[in-house]
Design a protein around this motif. Structure first.
Motif, PDB file in Angstrom:
ATOM      1  N   ARG A 134      -9.006 -12.492  -2.428  1.00  0.00           N
ATOM      2  CA  ARG A 134      -8.340 -12.552  -1.119  1.00  0.00           C
ATOM      3  C   ARG A 134      -8.413 -13.963  -0.530  1.00  0.00           C
ATOM      4  N   GLN A 185      -1.872  -5.379   3.987  1.00  0.00           N
ATOM      5  CA  GLN A 185      -2.858  -6.414   3.652  1.00  0.00           C
ATOM      6  C   GLN A 185      -2.221  -7.801   3.731  1.00  0.00           C
ATOM      7  N   SER A 231       0.718  -0.072   1.843  1.00  0.00           N
ATOM      8  CA  SER A 231      -0.662  -0.482   2.164  1.00  0.00           C
ATOM      9  C   SER A 231      -0.927  -1.917   1.707  1.00  0.00           C
ATOM     10  N   SER A 232      -0.338  -2.315   0.573  1.00  0.00           N
ATOM     11  CA  SER A 232      -0.466  -3.720   0.137  1.00  0.00           C
ATOM     12  C   SER A 232       0.250  -4.653   1.106  1.00  0.00           C
ATOM     13  N   ARG A 258      -2.106  -9.175   7.261  1.00  0.00           N
ATOM     14  CA  ARG A 258      -3.367  -9.464   7.978  1.00  0.00           C
ATOM     15  C   ARG A 258      -3.590 -10.965   7.944  1.00  0.00           C
TER      16      ARG A 258
END
Length: 372
Positions: A105, A279, A275-276, A282
């Protein structure tokens, strides 16, 4: 939030960027089912050949969104852990404690603390933003240089760190994305270019988007004029260039139509799962190569537009070429713009880029494109 697609205003805005000094530019704006495409200026200053809205173009770091999407597909399949240490996958390039501390990440959102390799690969360019000390000589020296990504990564990893792993603000660095392409190769058993082509570009049905096979841009395209802050005067054409200096971090060739299609599908959850995508959206504060701090997600960044909500996308620059693609969160309004000159601002005595009429004209074009 409804806003009409004002063709006359868009035509005026794109012409004004050309009048302000941009040799040529082209764009596509979408509002629901309505589409405007426009172009202004020339693709070749010597012959006067005009730019057209369907031209192929080097889109620079917009490539990072494609790379990030490819990594997240592998996260979904369980082959990569988003918060796993990079040292688990690539112990050689990022050894020891650092390899344990830096996660996947952190590479995608530029909070790894790894430095940019660029000033080390191009010796006559000192580190950004100390632009007053730079010179354009390296551009010509490296026009046909074939860089080894492993060596570029080593330059970034062994350079003094620009932050602690996970610390913010992060610092934008191509070293992160070259490591991500090596990670892709490690887990998929194929080259990053091939994986991204099959699973991102072809999945999105993009017909005119590809990694370059050599130093040329295939198909109809513009010359690409680099001014290097007024040090190259008149600006020189760098459309023929070996892109191994950025590799799959910033080498894609695309069109404004393909960029809008890609970002529209990405934000609709059709390239990675919803959902990815959450991410990817964010954000953390990251310092850009120009020294400005803004929010950055996983290969995406937001632009807040007053009264219009949030647009998501990415920009990119390489020698002579620039592009920006932004799509509103609901996918209804989209803009992709390509320009054929870079670094038009001259520098003041402290090395700070001076304002230029092109800056204001582009800002107006973006505003008209995003909310009329």
């Amino acid at each position: 939030m409804k806003n009409a697609l004002d063709s006359a205003a868009l035509n005026d805005a794109i012409e004004n960027v050309h009048r302000a000094g941009m040799p040529g530019l082209f764009a596509e704006v979408r509002d629901g089912d309505r589409v405007w495409r426009g172009a202004a200026g020339v693709a070749d200053v010597a012959t006067g050949r005009p730019v057209t809205a369907d031209m192929r173009h080097r889109v620079g770091s917009i490539t990072k969104t494609f790379t990030a999407a490819a990594i997240l597909q592998q996260v979904e399949s369980g082959r990569i852990g988003l918060d796993a240490p990079i040292g688990r996958y690539l112990p050689k390039p990022v050894p020891g404690e650092r390899g344990e501390a830096i996660t996947v990440r952190m590479l995608i959102n530029h909070t790894s603390g790894l430095a940019e390799y660029f000033p080390y690969a191009y010796p006559s360019f000192k580190a950004f933003p100390a632009l007053a000390e730079t010179g354009p000589q390296s551009l010509d020296d490296h026009r046909f240089t074939r860089f080894d990504p492993t060596e570029l990564i080593e330059m970034g990893v062994t350079a003094p760190a620009v932050g602690t792993p996970g610390g913010t603000p992060g610092v934008y660095s191509n070293t992160n994305y070259l490591l991500l392409t090596q990670l892709l190769e490690q887990v998929t058993g194929t080259t990053a270019e091939r994986y991204i082509t099959r699973n991102v570009i072809e999945r999105a049905g993009l017909r005119d988007t590809a990694f370059p096979a050599g130093p040329n841009v295939d198909g109809p395209h513009s010359q690409l004029y680099e001014a290097w802050f007024g040090m190259i005067d008149p600006p020189r054409d760098y459309s023929v260039y070996d892109m191994s200096w950025v590799g799959p971090a910033a080498s894609l060739i695309s069109t404004v139509t393909d960029l809008n299609r890609f970002f529209g599908m990405l934000l609709a959850g059709e390239i990675v799962s919803p959902s990815s995508l959450a991410q990817m959206q964010r954000t953390v504060p990251v310092v850009s190569q120009e020294g400005k701090t803004g929010g950055y997600g996983l290969g995406l960044y937001p632009m807040e537009v007053p009264g219009q909500g949030t647009f998501w996308g990415h920009g990119g620059t390489v020698w002579g070429a620039g592009a920006l693609a932004m799509t509103r969160a609901d996918g209804k309004r989209q803009m992709a713009v390509a320009v054929n000159m870079q670094r038009w601002n001259r520098l003041d005595s402290s090395g700070t880029p001076r304002p230029h009429p092109i800056d204001d004209a582009l800002a107006t074009l973006y505003r008209v494109a995003m909310y009329g």
